[in-house]
Design a protein around this motif. Sequence first.
Motif, PDB file in Angstrom:
ATOM      1  N   LEU A   1       0.809  -1.216   0.000  1.00 54.06           N
ATOM      2  CA  LEU A   1       0.000   0.000   0.000  1.00 54.06           C
ATOM      3  C   LEU A   1       0.848   1.276   0.000  1.00 54.06           C
ATOM      4  N   THR A   2       2.013   1.231   0.623  1.00 54.79           N
ATOM      5  CA  THR A   2       2.863   2.411   0.723  1.00 54.79           C
ATOM      6  C   THR A   2       3.360   2.839  -0.657  1.00 54.79           C
ATOM      7  N   GLY A   3       3.254   4.144  -0.934  1.00 56.78           N
ATOM      8  CA  GLY A   3       3.708   4.695  -2.207  1.00 56.78           C
ATOM      9  C   GLY A   3       2.720   5.702  -2.760  1.00 56.78           C
ATOM     10  N   LYS A   4       3.008   6.191  -3.943  1.00 54.00           N
ATOM     11  CA  LYS A   4       2.165   7.196  -4.599  1.00 54.00           C
ATOM     12  C   LYS A   4       1.360   6.526  -5.700  1.00 54.00           C
ATOM     13  N   TRP A   5       0.043   6.599  -5.573  1.00 52.34           N
ATOM     14  CA  TRP A   5      -0.899   5.939  -6.474  1.00 52.34           C
ATOM     15  C   TRP A   5      -1.639   6.978  -7.316  1.00 52.34           C
ATOM     16  N   PHE A   6      -1.654   6.779  -8.633  1.00 52.70           N
ATOM     17  CA  PHE A   6      -2.351   7.685  -9.545  1.00 52.70           C
ATOM     18  C   PHE A   6      -3.596   7.016 -10.099  1.00 52.70           C
ATOM     19  N   GLN A   7      -4.688   7.777 -10.147  1.00 54.80           N
ATOM     20  CA  GLN A   7      -5.959   7.253 -10.639  1.00 54.80           C
ATOM     21  C   GLN A   7      -5.867   6.980 -12.136  1.00 54.80           C
ATOM     22  N   ALA A   8      -6.241   5.742 -12.509  1.00 53.46           N
ATOM     23  CA  ALA A   8      -6.263   5.343 -13.916  1.00 53.46           C
ATOM     24  C   ALA A   8      -7.696   5.193 -14.422  1.00 53.46           C
ATOM     25  N   THR A   9      -8.591   4.635 -13.573  1.00 55.11           N
ATOM     26  CA  THR A   9      -9.977   4.395 -13.949  1.00 55.11           C
ATOM     27  C   THR A   9     -10.874   4.733 -12.772  1.00 55.11           C
ATOM     28  N   PRO A  10     -11.961   5.472 -12.941  1.00 58.66           N
ATOM     29  CA  PRO A  10     -12.311   6.192 -14.149  1.00 58.66           C
ATOM     30  C   PRO A  10     -11.245   7.254 -14.456  1.00 58.66           C
ATOM     31  N   GLU A  11     -10.996   7.429 -15.717  1.00 57.09           N
ATOM     32  CA  GLU A  11      -9.936   8.341 -16.136  1.00 57.09           C
ATOM     33  C   GLU A  11     -10.277   9.782 -15.752  1.00 57.09           C
ATOM     34  N   PRO A  12      -9.331  10.479 -15.099  1.00 61.03           N
ATOM     35  CA  PRO A  12      -9.580  11.889 -14.758  1.00 61.03           C
ATOM     36  C   PRO A  12      -9.759  12.725 -16.033  1.00 61.03           C
ATOM     37  N   SER A  13     -10.321  13.909 -15.890  1.00 61.95           N
ATOM     38  CA  SER A  13     -10.495  14.814 -17.032  1.00 61.95           C
ATOM     39  C   SER A  13      -9.164  15.016 -17.742  1.00 61.95           C
ATOM     40  N   GLN A  14      -9.240  15.263 -19.037  1.00 64.87           N
ATOM     41  CA  GLN A  14      -8.012  15.453 -19.815  1.00 64.87           C
ATOM     42  C   GLN A  14      -7.152  16.566 -19.200  1.00 64.87           C
ATOM     43  N   GLY A  15      -5.877  16.270 -19.024  1.00 66.24           N
ATOM     44  CA  GLY A  15      -4.965  17.244 -18.439  1.00 66.24           C
ATOM     45  C   GLY A  15      -4.961  17.255 -16.921  1.00 66.24           C
ATOM     46  N   SER A  16      -5.698  16.332 -16.315  1.00 65.13           N
ATOM     47  CA  SER A  16      -5.786  16.269 -14.852  1.00 65.13           C
ATOM     48  C   SER A  16      -5.127  15.002 -14.320  1.00 65.13           C
ATOM     49  N   THR A  17      -4.682  15.069 -13.089  1.00 67.17           N
ATOM     50  CA  THR A  17      -4.201  13.882 -12.374  1.00 67.17           C
ATOM     51  C   THR A  17      -4.823  13.875 -10.991  1.00 67.17           C
ATOM     52  N   VAL A  18      -4.980  12.688 -10.437  1.00 67.82           N
ATOM     53  CA  VAL A  18      -5.486  12.509  -9.086  1.00 67.82           C
ATOM     54  C   VAL A  18      -4.616  11.444  -8.435  1.00 67.82           C
ATOM     55  N   TYR A  19      -4.155  11.694  -7.202  1.00 72.28           N
ATOM     56  CA  TYR A  19      -3.324  10.692  -6.546  1.00 72.28           C
ATOM     57  C   TYR A  19      -3.635  10.576  -5.063  1.00 72.28           C
ATOM     58  N   ILE A  20      -3.243   9.425  -4.525  1.00 71.85           N
ATOM     59  CA  ILE A  20      -3.232   9.157  -3.088  1.00 71.85           C
ATOM     60  C   ILE A  20      -1.818   8.675  -2.792  1.00 71.85           C
ATOM     61  N   GLU A  21      -1.186   9.280  -1.781  1.00 71.53           N
ATOM     62  CA  GLU A  21       0.162   8.858  -1.408  1.00 71.53           C
ATOM     63  C   GLU A  21       0.161   8.392   0.042  1.00 71.53           C
ATOM     64  N   ILE A  22       0.454   7.124   0.234  1.00 68.79           N
ATOM     65  CA  ILE A  22       0.611   6.569   1.583  1.00 68.79           C
ATOM     66  C   ILE A  22       2.091   6.712   1.903  1.00 68.79           C
ATOM     67  N   ILE A  23       2.410   7.587   2.854  1.00 66.03           N
ATOM     68  CA  ILE A  23       3.794   7.964   3.118  1.00 66.03           C
ATOM     69  C   ILE A  23       4.468   7.018   4.104  1.00 66.03           C
TER      70      ILE A  23
END
Length: 131
Positions: free
Chosen positions: A36-58
């Motif tokens: 679980l530890t690390g930086k996770w980027f949303q792939a699905t559903p795909e964010p709006s074009q030009g956008s990123t969404v992430y969750i980082e478990i530090i």
Amino acid sequence: MKIKTLLYFLTAILVFQSCGYEEGPMLSLRSKKARLTGKWFQATPEPSQGSTVYIEIIDDENMRTGGSYTLRGEVKNYFSNGTWEWADDKKQVKLIWGPVDQATFSIHRLTNSELWFKYEGDDELYKYEKE
């Protein structure tokens, strides 16, 4: 001797199967926290074009959520720090921002590079990929 070896093998399989999630994996040599530890980027559903969404478990308790979006041709970044904790025998994760904001998600798949989950009260399956 063969019977004893077979019993050890079957016991190991049963123990490791209890480590899995609905969509797998059934066997992992890494702990759930290590996966679980690390930086996770949303792939699905795909964010709006030009956008990123992430969750980082530090680490053991700290996390960050954030991302970026484009507004009038300019990229804007945002983030929010918080804490996290396991829930429901490590089948759920609770994200906490400040004294009242929180979200809980149920893990459906957790590998070293894939995190699939559903937020509490939402039927959408979110798929994240590790950076």
